[in-house]
Design an enzyme around this catalytic site. Structure first.
Site, PDB file in Angstrom:
ATOM      1  N   LEU A   1       0.863  -1.193   0.000  1.00  0.00           N
ATOM      2  CA  LEU A   1       0.000   0.000   0.000  1.00  0.00           C
ATOM      3  C   LEU A   1       0.886   1.226   0.000  1.00  0.00           C
ATOM      4  CD1 LEU A   1      -1.311   0.741   3.578  1.00  0.00           C
ATOM      5  CD2 LEU A   1       0.268  -1.118   3.159  1.00  0.00           C
TER       6      LEU A   1
ATOM      7  N   ASP B   1      -9.351   4.587  -1.069  1.00  0.00           N
ATOM      8  CA  ASP B   1      -8.185   3.696  -1.134  1.00  0.00           C
ATOM      9  C   ASP B   1      -8.510   2.252  -1.474  1.00  0.00           C
ATOM     10  OD1 ASP B   1      -6.054   5.635   0.428  1.00  0.00           O
ATOM     11  OD2 ASP B   1      -8.125   5.839   1.097  1.00  0.00           O
TER      12      ASP B   1
ATOM     13  N   GLY C   1      -4.264   3.577  -5.521  1.00  0.00           N
ATOM     14  CA  GLY C   1      -3.802   3.524  -4.135  1.00  0.00           C
ATOM     15  C   GLY C   1      -4.836   4.112  -3.188  1.00  0.00           C
ATOM     16  N   SER C   2      -4.638   3.928  -1.917  1.00  0.00           N
ATOM     17  CA  SER C   2      -3.446   3.308  -1.380  1.00  0.00           C
ATOM     18  C   SER C   2      -3.488   1.780  -1.433  1.00  0.00           C
ATOM     19  CB  SER C   2      -3.244   3.747   0.075  1.00  0.00           C
ATOM     20  OG  SER C   2      -4.361   3.330   0.859  1.00  0.00           O
ATOM     21  N   GLY C   3      -4.631   1.199  -1.753  1.00  0.00           N
ATOM     22  CA  GLY C   3      -4.737  -0.257  -1.693  1.00  0.00           C
ATOM     23  C   GLY C   3      -4.354  -0.964  -2.978  1.00  0.00           C
TER      24      GLY C   3
END
EC number: 6.3.5.7
Lengths: 94, 491, 481
Positions: free
Chosen positions: B124, B178, B153-155
């Site tokens: 991440l 995210d 992002g963040s994932g």
């Protein structure tokens, strides 16, 4: 508002962040950009609007006063950078 | 058998029918990671040995005739800001590069209990602050559809892992999009549940009033299954809602009239500026399809959309500056020695955090400082009220909202350099739902120039069901919701 | 020298008497091994979340009501952000914007004059951990160690208005505050265990003016006596600074108990705490009904009890004040009175013998072996004439040390008073024979000579003779003779 390198130094100190000279220069520019963007907030008419620090009404979540055993000692210090005699050791305070 | 392209419920059936064992399934996924992840870099940590042990245990239980949950034996990825007992949880930060939590996050515990097999911790943006998974202390994750493109992002790690078949499903956290933005960029489903529906205990905070854990999945049945497992009150989390959890699978009806008469709002602000033609075209097709299926799509207005993004930015930075203050080199995490304790703090934090995190912290410090508090912080909280009022008014007219999840498809990494506001711009469609605590789902809908397009459904508080219902209807009546990164896999 | 007036406000931190901490289930026991009462919440581990201990709210409301405060119906927790190694989250959870209790007061009495000190606010907050400076003080140690057992223990901080004018008033304020908190069961209020801590804001100004002078904050005072001394020192210091035409510097100063002076503390930056409402903790909403319920559980408070001792039992104000100054003394008095209904006599023995022995040995009443029950028995023995008042004091000392029953002591040591004329005649005869000069003097009309002779009889009987009986008998013999 205008962000100066001095402002960045102060913010970095208050935030406990040691910055290199290059970082100070870069942040002076990028924080300026960010704050200019945040000036957008001023456009909203918020007279008579309540501040909402959270989105859903949450009140009175309690627990009963019951003591429980804490973490096992090896877990307490499992990630500690420095341990001494069952305590977390830190460099001199002053 | 291409195990890595199947859905959780398909895999679950194979396991139940003993066509495949959990061990074989886990081995297949680990092999897939071995083949793919050197390019994709979706994982911070692969928990191979533990995963195999867990899979064997599930197999034993199954052979012993124990009644198992549908998720039992299914390999999953968990984003590396969700605590896993005994497994490194780094937040993709130098600060926590060796941190091993003493306990599982509540969601992790629930999934373990359901028998899911943790196969690895997903990459991440550091502490969840970023929109490209390019602000990680680990190598940047890449988009499975185009390795030169960002996964979002963040994932990004979790989205890429599910999209590329490295995990059957994944958990991430969504502070401003995210989960939904990377899900859209990588062609998987992502859901940010209503704030408070999924316990936050063990989720490493970025902005506490906005953070929410949610799933990445390949189809709606899977999503409903995961959601049912992770939702529900946690007595150890003060922000956890005291609410019965419904069986989300009941929202998935095969009745093609299911959304007949449903009113779907199209917020004009989301369609106004900056939507790329490819995204706009797919979105229009979805609208047409929904109307064909009996829904009524009407224009609504959310007038504070633009300023809401600024409020989100101010609040997320303010909360981050406080939440990330605990990383001081005393109890855990990185320590860089200094001549006294305050100097140690300065050095540890200066070297432990990456540039995007440091910028957020400093901006948050500025926003909360007494001289600027009213102008920025209080004003942002008031805008938050306006934003919630906008949504409340819209929901008086419609049952849910349909918007693009992102304005464009995943950009090339080379196009992103140096924009300090990239996060805000890239998440502009997703931020307002976090600010209002609303559930929001990102659903893949076709491709544009070979890259996935995502649409977003936003619902009323705790009305995940409507989102699932609409998305499921689209899934069942089109072939647009499961784009595949590598056609060779589809044989 | 022009006259100055001291302006003093006190900030008192009091640990609340709970089983578990403010936001986690860790125990609050004092004196345990370091870091054995800690968990992810009070260590500030990543991802930890806490839930409020209901008892804390109840105790805080109780304290607020006992201090005559208004209780806020809607209240919440805020974060106070600063960096210090004993602060595990980098912020302290406190109540900055909306304290649970505000606008109260308590009455003190100094030199027989009563005075009302207003209380600005009383708010809930969490205690930080504790620093131990290995091999020296905070300034000389090369390193320090942090123990988080204290981290997260619930506190209330009670802030007074700057209405205190002297060290003596400050001490009286603290004593009254301590008594109130002890009576209500809100806290153990043990300064030596750190469950009550006090900082003082001190400034001076020319008498008769109203503008506030520059203040200093005094820390590190470990007893009420130290608070008084530190304030007296600091007031004198500031006056001298002003007399010399200099300005007082706003700073934090530490009290040095051994040297008896305050010293500027290094490195106490005045941080901008960047306070904001804690987004992880729900608001607290109290109902007037619930507050009334808490109010109904309040016990009789020191002022009311003192008044009752004066009005119902006829104790002098001074006695009543001392006896009600601590719950233990007040309860001791009440229990003794039940067995032996002479309030003034009990009070005399408590104020005389009991407090003298406690002070001499620096003991708490709870540590002493003497009980109200045995005091009552002792007084009964004296009343019956079994022992003299003087022997009574001896017996009391033994009761205090050994906790024995007075009858037992009297029997063992053979301390029963001799009032029997037959037993005394022999001794009297001997004393008269050995002291012809005094006999002559008495017979010549020198009244005080009889006192000397009584004394000789007492000496000869090791104090056991009944002095009244001896006196009468002597007079009889000598006037006849």
């Amino acid at each position: 508002m205008k962000i100066t390198p001095k402002d960045v130094e102060r913010l970095a100190f208050v935030s406990r962040l040691e910055l290199t000279d290059e970082e100070k220069t870069a942040y002076t520019r990028s924080l300026q950009e960010s704050l200019s963007y945040l000036d957008l907030l001023k456009q909203a008419d918020t007279t008579a609007v309540e501040a909402a620090e959270r989105v859903l009404p949450m009140i009175n979540l309690f627990r009963e006063d019951k003591a429980q055993p804490g973490l096992a000692s090896e877990l307490v210090f499992a990630n500690a950078p420095e341990e001494e005699d069952g305590a977390f050791k830190v460099p001199r305070i002053l | 058998m291409q195990l890595h392209t199947l859905t959780v419920h398909q895999l679950s059936q194979l396991l139940a029918d003993k066509e495949v064992s959990s061990l074989e399934l886990t081995q297949a996924y680990l092999e897939r990671i071995r083949q793919k992840d050197h390019e994709l870099q979706a994982f911070v940590t692969v928990t191979g040995e533990q995963a195999l042990a867990q899979a064997r245990l599930v197999d034993e239980q199954r052979l012993g005739g124990e009644e198992l949950f549908a998720l039992a034996g299914i390999p999953m990825a968990v984003q590396d800001n969700i605590c896993t007992a005994g497994v490194k949880t780094t937040c993709a930060s130098r600060m926590l590069s060796h941190y091993i939590p003493p306990a599982d996050a509540t969601v992790m515990g629930r999934l373990r209990k359901a028998g899911s097999v943790l196969i690895g911790k997903a990459n991440l943006d550091e502490f969840g602050i970023g929109s490209s998974t390019g602000h990680s202390a680990c190598p940047d994750t890449r988009n499975p559809f185009d390795l030169r493109a960002v996964p979002g992002g963040s994932g990004g790690g979790a989205a890429a892992a599910v999209a590329a078949g490295e995990a059957a499903f994944a958990l991430g956290s969504d502070t401003g999009g995210d989960i939904r933005q990377p899900a859209a960029f990588c062609g998987v489903i992502g859901l940010k549940p209503t704030y408070g529906y999924v316990p936050r205990t063990g989720l490493i905070s970025y902005a506490s009033s906005l953070d929410q854990i949610g799933p990445f999945a390949r189809d709606l049945k899977d999503l409903a299954l995961i959601l049912k497992t992770i939702c529900g009150h946690d007595a150890g989390d003060s922000t956890s809602a005291l609410l019965e959890v419904s069986d989300f699978r009941e929202s998935l009806s095969n009745d093609s009239n299911d959304i007949k008469g449903l009113k779907i709002g199209l917020p004009k602000e989301y369609f106004a500026a900056g939507v790329s033609p490819g995204v706009a075209a797919r979105l229009q097709e979805a609208i047409t399809k929904l109307e064909e299926l009996g829904a009524r799509c009407v224009e609504v207005t959310l007038p504070h959309t633009e300023v809401a993004a600024a409020a989100h930015y101010a609040l997320s930075c303010a909360e981050a500056s406080s939440n990330l203050a605990r990383y001081d080199g005393v109890r855990y995490g990185l320590r860089v020695e200094g001549e006294d304790v305050q100097n140690m703090f300065m050095k540890t934090r200066g070297q432990g955090f990456g540039s995007a995190v440091k910028r957020s912290i400093m901006l948050g410090t500025h926003v909360l400082s007494s001289a600027h508090y009213d102008d920025y912080y209080t004003q942002a909280l008031k805008v938050r009220t306006l934003n919630s009022q906008d949504f409340a008014q819209a929901f008086e007219q419609v049952d849910c909202l349909l918007t693009p999840a992102t304005l464009t498809t995943a950009p090339q990494k080379s196009d992103l350099a140096g924009d300090s506001l990239a996060l805000v711009h890239s998440h502009r469609c997703t931020l307002p739902a976090n600010l209002a605590g609303l559930p929001a789902l990102s659903l893949p809908y076709g491709l544009s120039e070979g890259m996935p397009v995502g649409l977003q459904l936003i619902g009323r508080h705790f009305d995940e069901q409507t989102l699932l219902r609409v998305a499921y209807t689209l899934e069942q009546n089109t072939d647009q919701t499961r784009p595949q990164p590598n056609p060779a896999d589809r044989k | 020298m022009s006259t100055y007036e001291a302006v003093i406000g006190l900030e008192v931190h009091v640990e609340l008497k709970t089983q578990s901490k403010l936001f986690c289930g860790c125990a609050t026991e004092f004196g345990q091994e370091p870091n054995t009462q800690v968990c992810p919440v009070c260590l500030g581990l990543p991802g930890s979340t806490g839930v409020l201990n209901k008892k804390v709210v109840e105790l805080a409301v109780k304290a607020g009501l006992a201090l005559n405060c208004q209780i806020g119906l809607t209240t919440w927790f805020d974060r106070k952000n600063y960096y210090y190694p004993d602060l595990p989250k980098g912020y302290q959870i406190s109540q900055v914007f909306r304290p649970i209790a505000a606008e109260g007061y308590l009455d003190i009495e100094v030199d027989g004059r009563s005075k009302r000190i207003h209380i600005t606010r009383a708010h809930m907050e969490e205690d930080p951990g504790k620093l131990v400076h290995s091999g020296g003080s905070i300034t000389t140690s090369h390193s320090s160690c942090v123990d988080y057992n204290r981290s997260g223990i619930p506190l209330i901080e009670i802030v007074s208005e700057p209405e205190i004018r002297s060290g003596a008033e400050a001490k009286a304020y603290l004593e009254k505050l301590k008594a109130i908190l002890e009576y209500t069961g809100v806290s153990d209020v043990k300064m030596e265990q750190g469950s009550l801590r006090c900082d003082a804001n001190v400034s001076v100004r020319p008498a008769g003016t109203t503008a506030l002078g520059t203040k200093t904050e005094i820390k590190n005072m470990n007893s009420f006596r130290a608070v008084q001394r530190a304030i007296e020192y600091e007031v004198a210091r500031q006056m001298a600074v002003l007399e010399d035409g200099d300005a007082v510097i706003q700073e934090t100063r530490g009290w040095d108990e051994n040297k008896g002076i305050t010293l500027a503390m290094r490195n106490k930056e005045n941080p901008d705490y960047r306070c904001f409402i804690d987004p992880e903790l729900p608001h607290i909403q109290l109902t007037p009904e619930w507050i009334e319920e808490v109010k109904a559980t309040l016990p009789e408070l020191p002022d009311a009890r003192r008044k009752r001792l004066m009005e119902e039992h006829g104790l002098p104000a001074y006695d009543a004040g001392i006896i009600t100054s601590s719950l233990a003394l007040a309860e001791f008095f009440a229990a003794a009175l039940e067995k032996f209904p002479d309030a003034k006599l009990i009070s005399n023995w408590m104020m005389g013998e009991l407090l003298r022995l406690l002070n001499a040995q620096a003991m708490e009443l709870s540590e002493a072996k003497v009980t109200p029950d045995v005091l009552a028995k002792l007084l009964e023995l004296i009343k019956k004439g079994t022992i003299s008042n003087k022997i009574g004091k001896e017996v009391f000392e033994l009761m205090f040390k050994e906790g024995k029953e007075p009858e037992e002591i009297v029997k063992e040591k053979g301390l029963v008073q001799i009032s029997d004329a037959g037993q005394l005649t022999q001794i009297l005869t001997e004393v008269i024979a050995r002291n012809p000069k005094s006999v002559e003097d008495f017979q010549a009309g020198k009244e005080q000579a009889i006192g000397f002779l009584v004394g000789q009889v007492m000496k000869a009987t090791k104090g056991q003779a009944n002095p009244g009986v001896v006196n009468t008998m002597l007079r009889e013999i000598l006037t006849k003779g």
